[in-house]
Write a protein that holds these residues in place. Structure first.
Motif, PDB file in Angstrom:
ATOM      1  N   GLN A  58       0.821  -1.206   0.000  1.00 48.26           N
ATOM      2  CA  GLN A  58       0.000   0.000   0.000  1.00 48.26           C
ATOM      3  C   GLN A  58       0.855   1.256   0.000  1.00 48.26           C
ATOM      4  OE1 GLN A  58      -2.370  -0.835   3.498  1.00 48.26           O
ATOM      5  NE2 GLN A  58      -4.136  -1.426   2.276  1.00 48.26           N
ATOM      6  N   ASP A  74       0.898   3.918  -3.121  1.00 48.44           N
ATOM      7  CA  ASP A  74       0.564   5.322  -2.857  1.00 48.44           C
ATOM      8  C   ASP A  74       1.663   6.235  -3.387  1.00 48.44           C
ATOM      9  OD1 ASP A  74      -0.622   7.624  -1.840  1.00 48.44           O
ATOM     10  OD2 ASP A  74       0.320   7.378   0.120  1.00 48.44           O
ATOM     11  N   ARG A  89       1.278   8.874  -6.749  1.00 50.41           N
ATOM     12  CA  ARG A  89       1.534  10.314  -6.594  1.00 50.41           C
ATOM     13  C   ARG A  89       2.688  10.770  -7.479  1.00 50.41           C
ATOM     14  NH1 ARG A  89       2.173  10.059  -1.723  1.00 50.41           N
ATOM     15  NH2 ARG A  89       4.453  10.036  -1.618  1.00 50.41           N
ATOM     16  N   PHE A  95      -9.641   8.081   1.543  1.00 55.26           N
ATOM     17  CA  PHE A  95      -8.254   7.891   1.943  1.00 55.26           C
ATOM     18  C   PHE A  95      -8.121   7.658   3.444  1.00 55.26           C
ATOM     19  CE2 PHE A  95      -3.737   9.288   2.400  1.00 55.26           C
ATOM     20  CZ  PHE A  95      -3.205   8.410   1.487  1.00 55.26           C
ATOM     21  N   THR A  97      -6.224   0.479  -3.205  1.00 57.31           N
ATOM     22  CA  THR A  97      -5.681   1.119  -4.394  1.00 57.31           C
ATOM     23  C   THR A  97      -6.728   1.993  -5.077  1.00 57.31           C
ATOM     24  OG1 THR A  97      -4.077  -0.654  -4.769  1.00 57.31           O
ATOM     25  CG2 THR A  97      -4.662   0.701  -6.659  1.00 57.31           C
ATOM     26  N   MET A 143      -6.944   5.074  -3.006  1.00 59.64           N
ATOM     27  CA  MET A 143      -5.776   5.930  -3.235  1.00 59.64           C
ATOM     28  C   MET A 143      -5.890   6.675  -4.555  1.00 59.64           C
ATOM     29  SD  MET A 143      -2.620   3.445  -2.184  1.00 59.64           S
ATOM     30  CE  MET A 143      -2.572   2.566  -0.622  1.00 59.64           C
ATOM     31  N   THR A 203      -5.958  10.616  -4.831  1.00 63.48           N
ATOM     32  CA  THR A 203      -4.812  11.269  -5.467  1.00 63.48           C
ATOM     33  C   THR A 203      -5.250  12.152  -6.627  1.00 63.48           C
ATOM     34  OG1 THR A 203      -3.375   9.416  -4.854  1.00 63.48           O
ATOM     35  CG2 THR A 203      -2.582  10.872  -6.588  1.00 63.48           C
TER      36      THR A 203
END
Length: 474
Positions: A134, A138, A142, A300, A423, A426, A430
């Motif tokens: 994870q 992440d 990003r 998140f 995911t 995320m 994001t």
């Protein structure tokens, strides 16, 4: 020449006798189709969900169909699914899995130990291993998104297909997370996208002409790109790829077979996410800006919470998976005369060597008796009136244990479930944190899903939705 013709006639006669020789009592309703041996193969391959829905309306929750010489008993009663999933002595998955591996990935493993492999996978997708994956995912999501910002002003709008945006970002981040190699990520993505597009036809042996050459070329390129020798010495000696190579090596798998196995696992770990993020991204983009922001924050948040934003976000994700998870669950009947019961007290006898097929997408996920207007996206479908999580659903007056099955069934379900869910969260967080995102044409409907993807994990859209986005100033 005469001998060849005679052999052909004997073969045809044997097939016709097998095709016409099923008349036992207490078996599921049998629908052979009009063409001997071929049966319903064409209709099944063209749109399995439409075909099986028609058979369900005609025969009920259990029936047997002939598909290219194979007799398949289709079970669409979710109350009976556990009887198949947990009886591993009577219903075996290894032969079907092995045939599919060989046809799609040209892969034959020297031994198949599902329990040992599952235990190895749990070491990566649970506990400390899950936390590590994870964190890496992440970071890569990003970094990849922000890398696209370099050299562009924040006021500059870009246009792209939403599915293309999801697929490109998620695959590259997933590849870097699993293989920790960044020098060939773009090349792997290009070849994988083409391979995945043609995979359903490859599995059904229906590739022709240029498509056949194209998928072979992509497959061979991926084997080369994923070759163990090229991946040795990665940045993280404890990464998933290195661990899997060691697991295969200890099982006596040679280097050529290892790279084929790496492609298989790359496919199985990557194709579940993109359609979910596509539909989730569309839903939160279509909602009001205020709700989108609260959803992004709650998606998140991993701390347990009962606030409205958190439960709404979870409902969005469950609804997304309900509409896109369309895998077949296939088992081979190992004992002649094996009995299988369905709701209402009826019991049927099965034949050794036949297949049993479960299709949770059709039932429970798209069953109108369980989910009203199942074709529509309702982000509150899994919420009660007080906005708490809804877990109680009924069919035929009985409460259901299985009302949504994107991950299989509990302990027999997907090992990577938590990683996949995190995911998707995320990704949405994001994107909404770093981008101003809007539909180019807000009135455009969602594209239809590709019917040839039924049975192969997650559905993918035909076409795309154009979005425009720019990076936020902060």
């Amino acid at each position: 020449m005469l001998f060849t013709i005679l052999l052909l006639l004997i073969t045809i006669l044997a097939l016709l006798l097998r095709y016409s020789g099923r008349s036992r009592d207490n078996e599921p309703p049998l629908d052979k189709g009009l063409i001997p041996w071929l049966g319903h193969a064409l209709e099944f391959g063209k749109d399995a969900a439409k075909f099986l829905a028609r058979m369900k309306n005609k025969h009920g929750d259990i029936f047997t169909v002939c598909v290219a010489g194979q007799y398949i008993t289709v079970l669409l009663d979710p109350n009976s699914y556990d009887d198949v999933l947990y009886d591993t002595d009577s219903f075996d998955s290894r032969r079907s899995k092995g045939l599919l591996m060989e046809k799609v990935f040209s892969l034959v493993l020297p031994s198949d130990n599902p329990e040992k492999e599952r235990k190895w996978m749990e070491g990566h997708f649970q506990g400390v291993g899950l936390d590590k994956l994870q964190s890496s995912m992440d970071s890569h999501l990003r970094d990849l998104l922000l890398a696209d910002q370099r050299g562009c002003g924040t006021a500059q709008w870009r246009e792209e297909g939403l599915f293309d945006l999801c697929y490109g970002l998620l695959f590259r981040a997933g590849y870097l997370t699993m293989f920790t190699r960044d020098e060939n990520a773009d090349a792997v993505y290009k070849q994988f996208r083409n391979f995945d597009k043609l995979l359903p036809k490859l599995a059904r042996s229906s590739l022709k002409g240029e498509d056949k050459k194209s998928v072979t070329s992509s497959q061979e390129s991926l084997w080369q790109l994923l070759a163990p020798a090229l991946l040795e010495g990665g940045r993280d000696a404890g990464c998933w790829q290195e661990s899997y190579q060691r697991y295969l090596g200890e099982a006596g798998v040679d280097a050529e077979t290892q790279r084929k196995a790496l492609l298989m696992h790359l496919w199985t770990t990557q194709v579940r996410l993109e359609p979910s993020c596509f539909l989730s991204g569309h839903s939160v983009t279509s909602l009001s800006l205020a709700l989108s922001r609260s959803l992004a924050l709650s998606l998140f948040t991993h701390r347990p919470s009962h606030n409205v934003a958190q439960t709404t976000a979870h409902s969005v994700l469950r609804e997304t998976l309900r509409l896109t998870a369309a895998a077949f669950i296939s088992r081979e009947v190992m004992a002649d005369g094996k009995k299988l019961g369905v709701s209402g007290g009826l019991e049927y006898c099965l034949r050794k060597g036949d297949k049993v097929l479960l299709f949770p997408f059709l039932c429970p996920q798209m069953d109108p008796e369980i989910h009203q207007q199942p074709e529509s996206f309702r982000y509150k479908r899994f919420l009660n009136d007080d906005m708490s999580e809804k877990r109680i659903f009924y069919k035929g007056g009985s409460r259901l244990k299985h009302y949504n099955m994107p991950w299989g069934a509990e302990r027999k379900g997907c090992v990577g479930k938590q990683f996949a869910i995190s995911t998707v969260k995320m990704f949405v967080f994001t994107v909404l944190r770093h981008l101003e995102l809007e539909m180019c044409e807000p009135s455009d409907p969602l594209p239809q899903f590709n019917p040839q993807r039924y049975g192969f994990g997650m559905l993918q859209p035909i076409g795309d939705l154009q979005v425009r986005y720019r990076f936020k100033r902060n």
